[in-house]
Scaffold this active site. Sequence first.
Site, PDB file in Angstrom:
ATOM      1  N   TYR A  33      52.168  37.992  51.027  1.00 46.18           N
ATOM      2  CA  TYR A  33      52.953  37.730  52.229  1.00 46.18           C
ATOM      3  C   TYR A  33      53.539  39.018  52.781  1.00 46.18           C
ATOM      4  O   TYR A  33      53.506  40.064  52.134  1.00 46.18           O
ATOM      5  CB  TYR A  33      54.051  36.690  51.951  1.00 46.18           C
ATOM      6  CG  TYR A  33      55.240  37.187  51.159  1.00 46.18           C
ATOM      7  CD1 TYR A  33      55.140  37.487  49.807  1.00 46.18           C
ATOM      8  CD2 TYR A  33      56.480  37.370  51.767  1.00 46.18           C
ATOM      9  CE1 TYR A  33      56.238  37.934  49.084  1.00 46.18           C
ATOM     10  CE2 TYR A  33      57.585  37.811  51.050  1.00 46.18           C
ATOM     11  CZ  TYR A  33      57.449  38.089  49.703  1.00 46.18           C
ATOM     12  OH  TYR A  33      58.535  38.538  49.000  1.00 46.18           O
ATOM     13  N   ARG A  52      50.494  47.812  54.164  1.00 49.74           N
ATOM     14  CA  ARG A  52      50.861  47.243  52.858  1.00 49.74           C
ATOM     15  C   ARG A  52      50.135  45.921  52.626  1.00 49.74           C
ATOM     16  O   ARG A  52      49.688  45.624  51.522  1.00 49.74           O
ATOM     17  CB  ARG A  52      52.384  47.049  52.788  1.00 49.74           C
ATOM     18  CG  ARG A  52      52.849  46.668  51.400  1.00 49.74           C
ATOM     19  CD  ARG A  52      54.356  46.690  51.276  1.00 49.74           C
ATOM     20  NE  ARG A  52      54.983  45.662  52.091  1.00 49.74           N
ATOM     21  CZ  ARG A  52      56.292  45.569  52.300  1.00 49.74           C
ATOM     22  NH1 ARG A  52      57.108  46.472  51.778  1.00 49.74           N
ATOM     23  NH2 ARG A  52      56.793  44.607  53.043  1.00 49.74           N
ATOM     24  N   ARG A 100      40.449  22.970  41.869  1.00 52.56           N
ATOM     25  CA  ARG A 100      41.304  23.770  40.983  1.00 52.56           C
ATOM     26  C   ARG A 100      40.528  24.362  39.811  1.00 52.56           C
ATOM     27  O   ARG A 100      39.955  23.644  38.994  1.00 52.56           O
ATOM     28  CB  ARG A 100      42.454  22.908  40.461  1.00 52.56           C
ATOM     29  CG  ARG A 100      43.544  23.744  39.800  1.00 52.56           C
ATOM     30  CD  ARG A 100      44.734  22.889  39.374  1.00 52.56           C
ATOM     31  NE  ARG A 100      45.856  23.741  38.975  1.00 52.56           N
ATOM     32  CZ  ARG A 100      45.916  24.384  37.815  1.00 52.56           C
ATOM     33  NH1 ARG A 100      44.934  24.262  36.935  1.00 52.56           N
ATOM     34  NH2 ARG A 100      46.949  25.148  37.516  1.00 52.56           N
ATOM     35  N   HIS A 102      40.784  28.347  37.627  1.00 48.11           N
ATOM     36  CA  HIS A 102      41.494  29.637  37.665  1.00 48.11           C
ATOM     37  C   HIS A 102      40.685  30.760  38.307  1.00 48.11           C
ATOM     38  O   HIS A 102      41.215  31.556  39.073  1.00 48.11           O
ATOM     39  CB  HIS A 102      41.907  30.068  36.255  1.00 48.11           C
ATOM     40  CG  HIS A 102      43.093  29.326  35.725  1.00 48.11           C
ATOM     41  ND1 HIS A 102      43.107  27.960  35.555  1.00 48.11           N
ATOM     42  CD2 HIS A 102      44.307  29.764  35.326  1.00 48.11           C
ATOM     43  CE1 HIS A 102      44.278  27.580  35.084  1.00 48.11           C
ATOM     44  NE2 HIS A 102      45.029  28.659  34.933  1.00 48.11           N
ATOM     45  N   LYS A 147      52.562  42.618  47.289  1.00 51.64           N
ATOM     46  CA  LYS A 147      53.560  41.663  47.794  1.00 51.64           C
ATOM     47  C   LYS A 147      53.038  40.241  47.601  1.00 51.64           C
ATOM     48  O   LYS A 147      52.607  39.568  48.542  1.00 51.64           O
ATOM     49  CB  LYS A 147      53.926  41.969  49.257  1.00 51.64           C
ATOM     50  CG  LYS A 147      55.256  41.341  49.667  1.00 51.64           C
ATOM     51  CD  LYS A 147      55.838  42.026  50.870  1.00 51.64           C
ATOM     52  CE  LYS A 147      57.070  41.342  51.422  1.00 51.64           C
ATOM     53  NZ  LYS A 147      58.209  41.236  50.520  1.00 51.64           N
ATOM     54  N   GLU A 180      64.264  47.734  41.232  1.00 49.49           N
ATOM     55  CA  GLU A 180      64.602  47.351  42.620  1.00 49.49           C
ATOM     56  C   GLU A 180      65.373  46.044  42.583  1.00 49.49           C
ATOM     57  O   GLU A 180      65.588  45.467  41.520  1.00 49.49           O
ATOM     58  CB  GLU A 180      63.319  47.199  43.453  1.00 49.49           C
ATOM     59  CG  GLU A 180      62.372  46.149  42.914  1.00 49.49           C
ATOM     60  CD  GLU A 180      61.071  46.033  43.696  1.00 49.49           C
ATOM     61  OE1 GLU A 180      61.046  46.356  44.884  1.00 49.49           O
ATOM     62  OE2 GLU A 180      60.078  45.559  43.102  1.00 49.49           O
ATOM     63  N   LEU A 205      58.100  47.387  44.953  1.00 49.46           N
ATOM     64  CA  LEU A 205      57.456  47.170  46.238  1.00 49.46           C
ATOM     65  C   LEU A 205      57.923  48.309  47.145  1.00 49.46           C
ATOM     66  O   LEU A 205      59.133  48.520  47.295  1.00 49.46           O
ATOM     67  CB  LEU A 205      57.875  45.826  46.846  1.00 49.46           C
ATOM     68  CG  LEU A 205      57.133  45.538  48.144  1.00 49.46           C
ATOM     69  CD1 LEU A 205      55.734  45.011  47.861  1.00 49.46           C
ATOM     70  CD2 LEU A 205      57.893  44.543  49.005  1.00 49.46           C
TER      71      LEU A 205
END
Length: 293
Positions: A33, A52, A100, A102, A147, A180, A205
Amino acid sequence: MSRIAYVNGMYVPHHEACVHIEDRGYQFADGVYEVFALHQGKLVGEKGHMERLAHSLAELRIDWPVSRRALAVIIAQVARRNHVRDGLVYLQITRGVARRDHSFPEDSESALVLTARRAPPLDKEALRQGVDVITIPDIRWKRHDIKSVSLLPNILGKQQAREAGAYEAWMVNDDAMVTEGTSSNAWIVTKDGALVTHNASHAILNGITRLSVLEAAAEAGLGFEERPFSVDEAMQAKEAFVTSSTSHVKAVTKIDGQSVGNGHVGELTSRLLDLYVDFIEAKGGPQNTGAWN
Ligand code: PDD
């Protein structure tokens, strides 16, 4: 005014926006995101966020759902359709819908969702109201440069901060170094006056706000050190603050209940807030966005 969201090619009323139950973002947090701030009608650091995003997608081998150019148009549209001049645009890309399993599906298409919301305009006076942070163990995986929407440790940390009456939690690694905040970068001004924030690496990040502040500081001839700092060093610091697209440059006046410096917003912090605002208004965001190449 009704809010509009963008979901996989369509602009839809926010309350009707939905994704498939087998979207891998929902099943596995298999997605990334970005959060863009809008300041006076302009996206802050758009190029940096895009760079990014490209890094996050590449590291996870998720395809771009649309071209980069098309994505820029969608981001602007979502902001415009929601009449956001000051606020946030949230963008999420997942590996898409698949049975589903993995391992990566062979034929899923990346899913793209965007929302926007208004927020009060950047308010320097409010940002100069110091806040408290607490320190907590950094229990995350080892790729904080990505992210990822997989945010459980961050959520638990932020909740712990809230329950302690604090604004943010600073995460501390096994070497007693602050990495952070749960949704922000951490900064101190040491007792000797050095401006310090963790170097860009897999441990943090690399914030777009962080990059703007570093560039603004450099332009003003202010020195800085990009390196880890310990909790002890932070406790003895003269000043502290956090940076993020949602918090801008926010003064920190207490760490784990102990006053930072004289307990008031630091001089350098206050100056950096001014420099940051001038910088984004003049330049739009960081110019040096090669950090992810
Ligand atoms: N968070 N570190 C972490 C862990 C973050 O989640 C964020 C941003 C930052 C600062 O990055 P930037 O300056 O690019 O916003 C640092 C966003 C705001 C969020 O998750 O809502």
